[in-house]
Design a protein around this motif. Structure first.
Motif, PDB file in Angstrom:
ATOM      1  N   PRO A 145      41.292  45.463  56.315  1.00 31.83           N
ATOM      2  CA  PRO A 145      40.951  44.054  56.063  1.00 31.83           C
ATOM      3  C   PRO A 145      42.098  43.251  55.459  1.00 31.83           C
ATOM      4  O   PRO A 145      42.258  42.064  55.766  1.00 31.83           O
ATOM      5  N   GLY A 146      42.905  43.883  54.614  1.00 33.45           N
ATOM      6  CA  GLY A 146      44.015  43.180  53.988  1.00 33.45           C
ATOM      7  C   GLY A 146      45.062  42.695  54.973  1.00 33.45           C
ATOM      8  O   GLY A 146      45.884  41.827  54.638  1.00 33.45           O
ATOM      9  N   LYS A 147      45.049  43.235  56.179  1.00 32.04           N
ATOM     10  CA  LYS A 147      45.999  42.843  57.221  1.00 32.04           C
ATOM     11  C   LYS A 147      45.383  41.876  58.231  1.00 32.04           C
ATOM     12  O   LYS A 147      46.019  41.526  59.224  1.00 32.04           O
ATOM     13  N   LEU A 148      44.137  41.447  57.977  1.00 24.94           N
ATOM     14  CA  LEU A 148      43.444  40.544  58.888  1.00 24.94           C
ATOM     15  C   LEU A 148      43.391  39.139  58.309  1.00 24.94           C
ATOM     16  O   LEU A 148      43.362  38.960  57.089  1.00 24.94           O
ATOM     17  N   SER A 149      43.346  38.141  59.184  1.00 22.20           N
ATOM     18  CA  SER A 149      43.167  36.762  58.738  1.00 22.20           C
ATOM     19  C   SER A 149      41.724  36.539  58.296  1.00 22.20           C
ATOM     20  O   SER A 149      40.845  37.377  58.545  1.00 22.20           O
ATOM     21  N   GLY A 150      41.472  35.386  57.682  1.00 22.19           N
ATOM     22  CA  GLY A 150      40.106  35.082  57.253  1.00 22.19           C
ATOM     23  C   GLY A 150      39.132  35.066  58.406  1.00 22.19           C
ATOM     24  O   GLY A 150      38.016  35.599  58.304  1.00 22.19           O
ATOM     25  N   GLY A 151      39.527  34.458  59.518  1.00 24.34           N
ATOM     26  CA  GLY A 151      38.652  34.419  60.683  1.00 24.34           C
ATOM     27  C   GLY A 151      38.410  35.795  61.266  1.00 24.34           C
ATOM     28  O   GLY A 151      37.286  36.108  61.698  1.00 24.34           O
ATOM     29  N   GLU A 152      39.435  36.633  61.269  1.00 22.43           N
ATOM     30  CA  GLU A 152      39.269  37.994  61.784  1.00 22.43           C
ATOM     31  C   GLU A 152      38.343  38.811  60.897  1.00 22.43           C
ATOM     32  O   GLU A 152      37.494  39.567  61.391  1.00 22.43           O
ATOM     33  N   LYS A 153      38.475  38.668  59.585  1.00 22.33           N
ATOM     34  CA  LYS A 153      37.587  39.382  58.666  1.00 22.33           C
ATOM     35  C   LYS A 153      36.133  39.005  58.911  1.00 22.33           C
ATOM     36  O   LYS A 153      35.246  39.869  58.920  1.00 22.33           O
ATOM     37  N   GLN A 154      35.879  37.710  59.108  1.00 23.48           N
ATOM     38  CA  GLN A 154      34.499  37.276  59.303  1.00 23.48           C
ATOM     39  C   GLN A 154      33.968  37.747  60.651  1.00 23.48           C
ATOM     40  O   GLN A 154      32.780  38.050  60.774  1.00 23.48           O
ATOM     41  N   ARG A 155      34.833  37.833  61.658  1.00 21.00           N
ATOM     42  CA  ARG A 155      34.409  38.393  62.943  1.00 21.00           C
ATOM     43  C   ARG A 155      33.998  39.851  62.777  1.00 21.00           C
ATOM     44  O   ARG A 155      32.999  40.295  63.344  1.00 21.00           O
ATOM     45  N   VAL A 156      34.763  40.602  62.001  1.00 20.61           N
ATOM     46  CA  VAL A 156      34.415  42.004  61.739  1.00 20.61           C
ATOM     47  C   VAL A 156      33.076  42.086  61.005  1.00 20.61           C
ATOM     48  O   VAL A 156      32.227  42.927  61.318  1.00 20.61           O
ATOM     49  N   ALA A 157      32.862  41.185  60.038  1.00 20.24           N
ATOM     50  CA  ALA A 157      31.604  41.180  59.288  1.00 20.24           C
ATOM     51  C   ALA A 157      30.419  40.895  60.200  1.00 20.24           C
ATOM     52  O   ALA A 157      29.342  41.496  60.052  1.00 20.24           O
ATOM     53  N   ILE A 158      30.598  39.997  61.153  1.00 20.33           N
ATOM     54  CA  ILE A 158      29.517  39.691  62.097  1.00 20.33           C
ATOM     55  C   ILE A 158      29.260  40.893  63.009  1.00 20.33           C
ATOM     56  O   ILE A 158      28.106  41.266  63.268  1.00 20.33           O
ATOM     57  N   ALA A 159      30.347  41.509  63.491  1.00 27.28           N
ATOM     58  CA  ALA A 159      30.196  42.707  64.328  1.00 27.28           C
ATOM     59  C   ALA A 159      29.467  43.808  63.565  1.00 27.28           C
ATOM     60  O   ALA A 159      28.597  44.491  64.113  1.00 27.28           O
ATOM     61  N   ARG A 160      29.810  43.975  62.293  1.00 26.32           N
ATOM     62  CA  ARG A 160      29.131  44.981  61.467  1.00 26.32           C
ATOM     63  C   ARG A 160      27.645  44.671  61.347  1.00 26.32           C
ATOM     64  O   ARG A 160      26.793  45.576  61.414  1.00 26.32           O
ATOM     65  N   ALA A 161      27.293  43.393  61.181  1.00 27.08           N
ATOM     66  CA  ALA A 161      25.884  43.004  61.053  1.00 27.08           C
ATOM     67  C   ALA A 161      25.102  43.307  62.324  1.00 27.08           C
ATOM     68  O   ALA A 161      23.891  43.543  62.270  1.00 27.08           O
ATOM     69  N   LEU A 162      25.789  43.298  63.464  1.00 28.73           N
ATOM     70  CA  LEU A 162      25.123  43.549  64.747  1.00 28.73           C
ATOM     71  C   LEU A 162      25.228  45.001  65.189  1.00 28.73           C
ATOM     72  O   LEU A 162      24.698  45.378  66.238  1.00 28.73           O
ATOM     73  N   ALA A 163      25.883  45.839  64.395  1.00 27.27           N
ATOM     74  CA  ALA A 163      26.201  47.201  64.818  1.00 27.27           C
ATOM     75  C   ALA A 163      24.978  48.026  65.183  1.00 27.27           C
ATOM     76  O   ALA A 163      24.993  48.782  66.154  1.00 27.27           O
ATOM     77  N   ASN A 164      23.911  47.897  64.405  1.00 27.66           N
ATOM     78  CA  ASN A 164      22.709  48.700  64.651  1.00 27.66           C
ATOM     79  C   ASN A 164      21.706  47.993  65.548  1.00 27.66           C
ATOM     80  O   ASN A 164      20.522  48.346  65.568  1.00 27.66           O
ATOM     81  N   ALA A 165      22.186  47.007  66.310  1.00 27.38           N
ATOM     82  CA  ALA A 165      21.346  46.256  67.253  1.00 27.38           C
ATOM     83  C   ALA A 165      20.066  45.740  66.585  1.00 27.38           C
ATOM     84  O   ALA A 165      18.952  46.019  67.037  1.00 27.38           O
ATOM     85  N   PRO A 166      20.191  44.956  65.502  1.00 24.41           N
ATOM     86  CA  PRO A 166      19.006  44.459  64.809  1.00 24.41           C
ATOM     87  C   PRO A 166      18.257  43.441  65.660  1.00 24.41           C
ATOM     88  O   PRO A 166      18.831  42.795  66.540  1.00 24.41           O
ATOM     89  N   GLY A 167      16.976  43.286  65.349  1.00 26.93           N
ATOM     90  CA  GLY A 167      16.201  42.250  66.008  1.00 26.93           C
ATOM     91  C   GLY A 167      16.362  40.904  65.329  1.00 26.93           C
ATOM     92  O   GLY A 167      16.095  39.865  65.923  1.00 26.93           O
ATOM     93  N   VAL A 168      16.805  40.936  64.060  1.00 26.11           N
ATOM     94  CA  VAL A 168      16.925  39.721  63.243  1.00 26.11           C
ATOM     95  C   VAL A 168      18.311  39.673  62.616  1.00 26.11           C
ATOM     96  O   VAL A 168      18.794  40.678  62.074  1.00 26.11           O
ATOM     97  N   LEU A 169      18.938  38.498  62.673  1.00 19.43           N
ATOM     98  CA  LEU A 169      20.202  38.268  61.984  1.00 19.43           C
ATOM     99  C   LEU A 169      20.001  37.151  60.975  1.00 19.43           C
ATOM    100  O   LEU A 169      19.517  36.072  61.319  1.00 19.43           O
ATOM    101  N   LEU A 170      20.379  37.398  59.729  1.00 13.23           N
ATOM    102  CA  LEU A 170      20.304  36.398  58.668  1.00 13.23           C
ATOM    103  C   LEU A 170      21.718  36.111  58.192  1.00 13.23           C
ATOM    104  O   LEU A 170      22.463  37.042  57.843  1.00 13.23           O
ATOM    105  N   ALA A 171      22.094  34.846  58.192  1.00 19.83           N
ATOM    106  CA  ALA A 171      23.460  34.482  57.812  1.00 19.83           C
ATOM    107  C   ALA A 171      23.433  33.330  56.829  1.00 19.83           C
ATOM    108  O   ALA A 171      22.721  32.346  57.031  1.00 19.83           O
TER     109      ALA A 171
END
Length: 228
Positions: A145-171
Motif C-alpha cells: 500500500p505504501g507504494k500505491l497512490s490514494g486512488g489505487e489504495k481505494q481501488r484495492v479497498a473496494i476490490a477487497r470489499a467485493l472479494a467474497n461476492a457479497p450481496g450487499v455493499l455498504l460504503a
C-alpha cells in the motif's frame, strides 16, 4: 435468500441512545430495501443518523426494535457467531480511509478475507487478480500500500470489499479522501463493478454530483428514511 426478498431490508427499525439524562432518537420506524444490482445514495448531514444506519445495515449494531434482513435472513434471530458469518459472506464495507494492511501487497489484501471465509489460496489469488484487474491494477498486484497512490489504495479497498461476492455493499464516503478527478474515475469504476456483480449497494456521500449518478437518492428525516 427468501424468495422475493431484497438483499437488504429494514422494517420499522428504531434506535435510541442515552446521553446523560436525555434520550436521543436516531431512527424511528425506518423502512428501507435495496434490490440486487441497485445502487442507492444516502445523503444526510452529520449527526442525523447516517453512521447509525450504516452500522445497523452492516450488523455492527442491533436495533432497539424492528428487523434488519440481510440475504433474506433476520439478524435478530442470529447469535454473535452467525452475525459475524453473515457480515463476512454477505456484506462488503468500504470506508473513506482505505484501512489496507500495510505489510501485505495489494493482492494479499484481497486474498485474506477469502482465506478467512474458507476459499483455497489458489481460488483466492485468481479472484483477487480478476478484481484488481477490473480496477486497472493488474500491474500493481505485488505492490505494498505504501507504494500505491490514494486512488489505487481505494481501488484495492473496494476490490477487497467485493472479494467474497457479497450481496450487499455498504460504503461511507468511499472517494471522500481523493481529489476531484481521481474521485470521479474511481467512482465510475465502483459503479460499473457493482452493477456487473449485481450487488445491492448503499453509498453515503455528501457529493450531490456523485449521488445523481446512482439509481436513487435517500436521506434521513425525523428518524425515517425518505426519498430525495
Amino acid at each position: 435468500m427468501s424468495e422475493g426478498m431484497a438483499p437488504l431490508v429494514l422494517r420499522d427499525v428504531r434506535k435510541t441512545y442515552r446521553s446523560g439524562d436525555e434520550t436521543l432518537t436516531v431512527l424511528d420506524g425506518a423502512e428501507f430495501a435495496i434490490r440486487a444490482g441497485e445502487i442507492v445514495a444516502l445523503v444526510a448531514p452529520s449527526g442525523t443518523g447516517k453512521s447509525t444506519l450504516l452500522h445497523l445495515a452492516g450488523l455492527l449494531e442491533a436495533p432497539d426494535a424492528g428487523a434488519v434482513f440481510v440475504g433474506g435472513q433476520d439478524s435478530a434471530r442470529m447469535n454473535d457467531a452467525q452475525r459475524t458469518a453473515i457480515r463476512r459472506r454477505e456484506i462488503g464495507f468500504v470506508y473513506q480511509f482505505h484501512h489496507l494492511l500495510g505489510e501485505f501487497t495489494a493482492r494479499e489484501n484481497v486474498v485474506l478475507p477469502q482465506l478467512i471465509d474458507g476459499r483455497s489460496r489458489r481460488e483466492a489469488r485468481a479472484r483477487a487478480d480478476d478484481l484488481l484487474g477490473a480496477f486497472g491494477l493488474g500491474h500493481r498486484l505485488d505492490h505494498l500500500p505504501g507504494k500505491l497512490s490514494g486512488g489505487e489504495k481505494q481501488r484495492v479497498a473496494i476490490a477487497r470489499a467485493l472479494a467474497n461476492a457479497p450481496g450487499v455493499l455498504l460504503a461511507d464516503e468511499p472517494t471522500g479522501n481523493l481529489d476531484v478527478h481521481t474521485s470521479d474515475v474511481v467512482f465510475d469504476e465502483l459503479l460499473r463493478t457493482v452493477r456487473n456483480a449485481g450487488v445491492a449497494a448503499l453509498i453515503a456521500t455528501h457529493n450531490m454530483d456523485l449521488a445523481g449518478r446512482m439509481d436513487r437518492v435517500v436521506g434521513l428525516q425525523d428518524g425515517r428514511i425518505v426519498a430525495l
